[in-house]
Design a protein around this motif. Structure first.
Motif, PDB file in Angstrom:
ATOM      1  N   SER A  32       0.824  -1.209   0.000  1.00 20.07           N
ATOM      2  CA  SER A  32       0.000   0.000   0.000  1.00 20.07           C
ATOM      3  C   SER A  32       0.856   1.257   0.000  1.00 20.07           C
ATOM      4  CB  SER A  32      -0.927  -0.010   1.224  1.00 20.07           C
ATOM      5  OG  SER A  32      -1.845  -1.085   1.142  1.00 20.07           O
ATOM      6  N   ALA A  33       1.944   1.251   0.762  1.00 18.73           N
ATOM      7  CA  ALA A  33       2.831   2.418   0.807  1.00 18.73           C
ATOM      8  C   ALA A  33       3.515   2.631  -0.543  1.00 18.73           C
ATOM      9  CB  ALA A  33       3.871   2.245   1.915  1.00 18.73           C
TER      10      ALA A  33
ATOM     11  N   GLN B 248       6.946   3.906   6.159  1.00 21.59           N
ATOM     12  CA  GLN B 248       6.285   2.606   6.171  1.00 21.59           C
ATOM     13  C   GLN B 248       7.114   1.551   5.456  1.00 21.59           C
ATOM     14  OE1 GLN B 248       3.821   2.936   8.613  1.00 21.59           O
ATOM     15  NE2 GLN B 248       2.425   1.828   7.262  1.00 21.59           N
ATOM     16  N   MET B 249       7.634   1.901   4.288  1.00 20.26           N
ATOM     17  CA  MET B 249       8.447   0.955   3.532  1.00 20.26           C
ATOM     18  C   MET B 249       9.741   0.627   4.270  1.00 20.26           C
ATOM     19  SD  MET B 249       7.933   1.963  -0.503  1.00 20.26           S
ATOM     20  CE  MET B 249       8.127   3.740  -0.365  1.00 20.26           C
ATOM     21  N   ASP B 250      10.409   1.644   4.808  1.00 18.32           N
ATOM     22  CA  ASP B 250      11.664   1.417   5.524  1.00 18.32           C
ATOM     23  C   ASP B 250      11.458   0.523   6.742  1.00 18.32           C
ATOM     24  OD1 ASP B 250      12.926   3.007   3.697  1.00 18.32           O
ATOM     25  OD2 ASP B 250      13.147   4.743   5.010  1.00 18.32           O
ATOM     26  N   THR B 251      10.364   0.733   7.458  1.00 16.30           N
ATOM     27  CA  THR B 251      10.086  -0.068   8.653  1.00 16.30           C
ATOM     28  C   THR B 251       9.867  -1.527   8.291  1.00 16.30           C
ATOM     29  OG1 THR B 251       9.112   1.829   9.799  1.00 16.30           O
ATOM     30  CG2 THR B 251       8.519  -0.363  10.600  1.00 16.30           C
ATOM     31  N   TYR B 252       9.062  -1.765   7.258  1.00 14.07           N
ATOM     32  CA  TYR B 252       8.754  -3.132   6.845  1.00 14.07           C
ATOM     33  C   TYR B 252      10.021  -3.847   6.350  1.00 14.07           C
ATOM     34  CZ  TYR B 252       6.030  -6.940   4.728  1.00 14.07           C
ATOM     35  OH  TYR B 252       5.502  -8.161   4.418  1.00 14.07           O
ATOM     36  N   ILE B 253      10.752  -3.198   5.447  1.00 14.62           N
ATOM     37  CA  ILE B 253      11.949  -3.833   4.878  1.00 14.62           C
ATOM     38  C   ILE B 253      13.035  -3.985   5.932  1.00 14.62           C
ATOM     39  CG2 ILE B 253      13.779  -3.581   3.147  1.00 14.62           C
ATOM     40  CD1 ILE B 253      11.697  -1.967   1.478  1.00 14.62           C
ATOM     41  N   GLY B 254      13.196  -2.970   6.767  1.00 15.71           N
ATOM     42  CA  GLY B 254      14.204  -3.038   7.822  1.00 15.71           C
ATOM     43  C   GLY B 254      13.950  -4.187   8.776  1.00 15.71           C
ATOM     44  N   ARG B 255      12.687  -4.410   9.091  1.00 17.67           N
ATOM     45  CA  ARG B 255      12.342  -5.518   9.989  1.00 17.67           C
ATOM     46  C   ARG B 255      12.705  -6.853   9.343  1.00 17.67           C
ATOM     47  NH1 ARG B 255       7.547  -3.899  11.130  1.00 17.67           N
ATOM     48  NH2 ARG B 255       6.471  -5.046   9.457  1.00 17.67           N
ATOM     49  N   GLU B 256      12.435  -6.992   8.036  1.00 23.54           N
ATOM     50  CA  GLU B 256      12.786  -8.235   7.345  1.00 23.54           C
ATOM     51  C   GLU B 256      14.300  -8.428   7.276  1.00 23.54           C
ATOM     52  OE1 GLU B 256      10.742 -10.641   6.186  1.00 23.54           O
ATOM     53  OE2 GLU B 256       9.076  -9.560   7.116  1.00 23.54           O
ATOM     54  N   LEU B 257      15.019  -7.351   7.029  1.00 26.29           N
ATOM     55  CA  LEU B 257      16.478  -7.427   7.014  1.00 26.29           C
ATOM     56  C   LEU B 257      17.028  -7.873   8.365  1.00 26.29           C
ATOM     57  CD1 LEU B 257      17.838  -4.314   5.054  1.00 26.29           C
ATOM     58  CD2 LEU B 257      18.568  -6.677   4.726  1.00 26.29           C
ATOM     59  N   ASP B 258      16.513  -7.283   9.413  1.00 23.97           N
ATOM     60  CA  ASP B 258      17.012  -7.608  10.756  1.00 23.97           C
ATOM     61  C   ASP B 258      16.723  -9.062  11.109  1.00 23.97           C
ATOM     62  OD1 ASP B 258      17.899  -5.018  11.030  1.00 23.97           O
ATOM     63  OD2 ASP B 258      16.126  -4.343  12.152  1.00 23.97           O
TER      64      ASP B 258
ATOM     65  N   ALA C  22      24.049  -6.063  15.565  1.00 23.72           N
ATOM     66  CA  ALA C  22      23.113  -5.386  14.673  1.00 23.72           C
ATOM     67  C   ALA C  22      23.816  -5.009  13.378  1.00 23.72           C
ATOM     68  CB  ALA C  22      22.534  -4.141  15.340  1.00 23.72           C
ATOM     69  N   LEU C  23      23.051  -4.921  12.316  1.00 23.27           N
ATOM     70  CA  LEU C  23      23.601  -4.488  11.035  1.00 23.27           C
ATOM     71  C   LEU C  23      24.180  -3.085  11.139  1.00 23.27           C
ATOM     72  CD1 LEU C  23      20.994  -5.608   8.338  1.00 23.27           C
ATOM     73  CD2 LEU C  23      23.425  -6.145   8.336  1.00 23.27           C
ATOM     74  N   ASN C  24      25.254  -2.857  10.401  1.00 27.56           N
ATOM     75  CA  ASN C  24      25.801  -1.513  10.302  1.00 27.56           C
ATOM     76  C   ASN C  24      24.717  -0.571   9.772  1.00 27.56           C
ATOM     77  OD1 ASN C  24      27.023   0.616   8.346  1.00 27.56           O
ATOM     78  ND2 ASN C  24      28.674   0.132   9.778  1.00 27.56           N
ATOM     79  N   PRO C  25      24.448   0.541  10.484  1.00 27.26           N
ATOM     80  CA  PRO C  25      23.338   1.419  10.071  1.00 27.26           C
ATOM     81  C   PRO C  25      23.481   1.960   8.649  1.00 27.26           C
ATOM     82  CG  PRO C  25      24.094   1.977  12.281  1.00 27.26           C
ATOM     83  CD  PRO C  25      25.074   0.993  11.727  1.00 27.26           C
ATOM     84  N   THR C  26      24.719   2.252   8.223  1.00 26.21           N
ATOM     85  CA  THR C  26      24.927   2.775   6.869  1.00 26.21           C
ATOM     86  C   THR C  26      24.562   1.728   5.830  1.00 26.21           C
ATOM     87  OG1 THR C  26      26.695   4.224   7.657  1.00 26.21           O
ATOM     88  CG2 THR C  26      26.608   3.775   5.285  1.00 26.21           C
ATOM     89  N   PHE C  27      25.043   0.497   6.065  1.00 24.63           N
ATOM     90  CA  PHE C  27      24.712  -0.570   5.127  1.00 24.63           C
ATOM     91  C   PHE C  27      23.213  -0.868   5.142  1.00 24.63           C
ATOM     92  CE2 PHE C  27      23.593  -4.956   4.406  1.00 24.63           C
ATOM     93  CZ  PHE C  27      24.048  -5.125   3.108  1.00 24.63           C
ATOM     94  N   ARG C  28      22.625  -0.868   6.321  1.00 25.81           N
ATOM     95  CA  ARG C  28      21.208  -1.175   6.442  1.00 25.81           C
ATOM     96  C   ARG C  28      20.367  -0.189   5.613  1.00 25.81           C
ATOM     97  NH1 ARG C  28      16.772  -0.081   9.845  1.00 25.81           N
ATOM     98  NH2 ARG C  28      15.580  -1.937  10.505  1.00 25.81           N
ATOM     99  N   ALA C  29      20.698   1.085   5.709  1.00 24.41           N
ATOM    100  CA  ALA C  29      19.975   2.101   4.952  1.00 24.41           C
ATOM    101  C   ALA C  29      20.184   1.896   3.453  1.00 24.41           C
ATOM    102  CB  ALA C  29      20.434   3.492   5.363  1.00 24.41           C
ATOM    103  N   PHE C  30      21.421   1.551   3.062  1.00 30.37           N
ATOM    104  CA  PHE C  30      21.703   1.325   1.651  1.00 30.37           C
ATOM    105  C   PHE C  30      20.920   0.125   1.134  1.00 30.37           C
ATOM    106  CE2 PHE C  30      24.032  -0.875  -1.671  1.00 30.37           C
ATOM    107  CZ  PHE C  30      24.246   0.150  -2.583  1.00 30.37           C
ATOM    108  N   ALA C  31      20.895  -0.965   1.897  1.00 28.91           N
ATOM    109  CA  ALA C  31      20.186  -2.172   1.467  1.00 28.91           C
ATOM    110  C   ALA C  31      18.691  -1.905   1.325  1.00 28.91           C
ATOM    111  CB  ALA C  31      20.436  -3.300   2.456  1.00 28.91           C
ATOM    112  N   ILE C  32      18.129  -1.132   2.228  1.00 27.29           N
ATOM    113  CA  ILE C  32      16.707  -0.801   2.153  1.00 27.29           C
ATOM    114  C   ILE C  32      16.410  -0.051   0.855  1.00 27.29           C
ATOM    115  CG2 ILE C  32      14.912   0.664   3.166  1.00 27.29           C
ATOM    116  CD1 ILE C  32      16.025  -0.139   5.934  1.00 27.29           C
TER     117      ILE C  32
END
Length: 499
Positions: A178-179, A213-223, A263-273
């Motif tokens: 939806s987002a 919304q998208m970042d939260t959903y994808i970030g949760r799956e990544l984690d 935890a994932l490196n925050p920079t990489f996590r943002a890039f992967a999202i």
């Protein structure tokens, strides 16, 4: 080009063409019609709302820009801005060459023939859900917008490839789907030229919310997947783990000599999202539009439809057993030459996008007649739609003739090399083209023998009294801009069971 205005560039010339088209016609239809006054390449200045374009409809110039010069790797910096609301950050589509090469190599294995073949059972499962949706519409005999329905199907497809789990947005609310659809709705290409679109007061707030919304959903799956890797439940280098999310983590963890952090490196996590948001966007948009146009073209070409169904009967047998058959023997999908020809012909007539490159001082392109055009200071816009209907390259260019893709080199229908470009050519071509072609084949073999799908524009227009021009060169299902190019009014139709 027409006389240039100091105050308005070539906008007045553009307006004269816009006034002859439906108000929502895709911009590439506007610039494509202008291109017919030239020999395949021309300049146009969009001051004060945009940048100078070098418009290309010449195969020679397009080949030079995408394959034969340094232009092949150059993406315009403005593309980063265009994609920001979709991806939230740097991405494979718009990033500079040095970064792009590294991450293209990381993700490419997931789109190899071997990897996508392993996805056939997942694609079949999602397609059967789509078939069930079409069955419900056939039973209801209702008027509905096929493109809207199909977009949720193709989001489920690419979501399955990315996460190896079901989004089920066809049957229920999914916050990620939806987002994404809302973000695309608010993302308009004409906002660069239309001040009312550019400065809509709600736009930044809606786009911020959708992005979150998208970042939260994808970030949760990544984690969650990263936690599995750390626990040893999954191995980052496993050849069996080739979903997009696995590849992102594999690129992060390969070559690391130290134990992974908690935890994932925050920079990489943002890039992967950002990359996953990109794959969600491009992975669903092209497929949905093409499905709609295939049904549209086949409904007005009964001989082609009959031949397509006959091929499926011959190769795959009884429809009720087809899903299980292609799950067990996916190689049978490679024995459908006419099906591939239908898909390619639909994408020729209605390509889902164009392509752009950044001009460079000192690098020129030439049209088919040898005229030279410096590219410095321009954005090179290659118009697939106009090129793929040009009588210079195609016999009966506006006719739906799948047989041209089965013709030999001596046949007048035989396609000219480089004139078909839905996935573009060169090093920065579409990474997912093999996956898209597989999805389209599976969708057709599981639906085309069961349903008759016909556009219902006359009925739609009776219920929606919109004034103004409603066709482009006689085509009511003309292309509009909604992320990629989609059929006007989202292709209103009725579905019935085949008799």
């Amino acid at each position: 080009m027409d006389v240039h205005s100091f105050f308005f560039g070539h906008l007045l010339a553009v307006k004269s063409v816009v006034d002859r088209l439906p108000h929502d016609a895709h911009p590439f239809l506007v610039f494509g019609q202008i291109s017919r006054r030239f020999t395949g390449v021309y300049y146009i200045d969009m001051w004060p709302f945009g940048y100078p374009f070098l418009i290309v409809t010449s195969v020679t110039a397009a080949t030079q820009a995408t394959q034969q010069t340094r232009l092949a790797y150059n993406r315009p910096p403005e593309l980063q801005d265009w994609f920001h609301s979709i991806t939230g950050g740097p991405n494979l589509f718009s990033m500079p060459e040095s970064e792009w090469k590294v991450w293209r190599a990381v993700f490419s294995p997931g789109f190899s023939s071997q990897s996508i073949t392993q996805l056939v059972p997942h694609i079949v499962e999602e397609t059967l859900s789509y078939r069930d949706v079409l069955r419900e519409h056939a039973r209801e005999n209702d008027l509905f917008q096929l493109d809207t329905t199909t977009l949720r199907f193709t989001i489920d497809l690419i979501g399955r490839v990315i996460f190896e789990s079901r989004l089920q947005s066809q049957n229920d609310h999914n916050p990620l789907a939806s987002a994404l659809l809302s973000q695309i709705h608010w993302k308009r290409s004409d906002q660069d030229f239309n001040p009312w679109q550019r400065w809509h007061p709600l736009r930044p707030f809606v786009q911020w919310y959708n992005g979150r919304q998208m970042d939260t959903y994808i970030g949760r799956e990544l984690d969650k997947r990263y936690a599995l890797y750390r626990s040893g439940s999954c191995h980052a280098g496993s050849k069996q783990e080739k979903s997009v999310i696995d590849l992102a983590l594999q690129g992060y963890m390969e070559g690391r000599s130290t134990k992974p952090a908690e935890a994932l490196n925050p920079t990489f996590r943002a890039f992967a999202i950002s990359q996953i948001r990109l794959f969600l966007f491009v992975g669903h948009d092209t497929t949905s539009s093409t499905i709609c146009y295939i049904y549209h073209l086949l409904s007005s070409s009964p001989q082609c439809l009959a031949r397509l169904r006959a091929e499926h009967d011959e190769v795959l047998g009884d429809l009720s057993a087809t899903a299980c058959l292609i799950e067990d023997q996916p190689h049978l999908l490679n024995q459908l030459p006419y099906t591939v020809a239908v898909i390619k012909e639909a994408m020729r007539l209605f390509p889902p996008a164009s392509s752009v490159r950044q001009g460079v001082d000192g690098i020129d392109v030439t049209d088919d007649s040898g005229n030279i055009y410096p590219t410095g200071g321009t954005m090179i816009w290659i118009l697939h739609q106009e090129m793929q209907r040009s009588p210079m390259y195609w016999k009966q260019p506006n006719d739906f003739i799948p047989d041209r893709w089965l013709a030999g080199p001596q046949d007048p229908l035989y396609p000219i090399k480089g004139a078909w470009r839905p996935f573009e050519h060169g090093p920065r071509n579409c990474i997912g083209q093999g996956l898209i072609m597989l999805e389209l084949r599976i969708t057709l073999v599981l639906t085309i023998r069961e349903f008759d799908i016909r556009g219902a524009y006359e009925e739609w227009d009776r219920h929606h009294h919109n004034k103004g021009i409603k066709t482009v060169e006689g085509e009511r299902a003309y292309q509009i801009e909604r992320g990629g190019a989609h059929p006007a009014d989202r292709f209103p139709c009725r579905v019935s069971f085949r008799t």
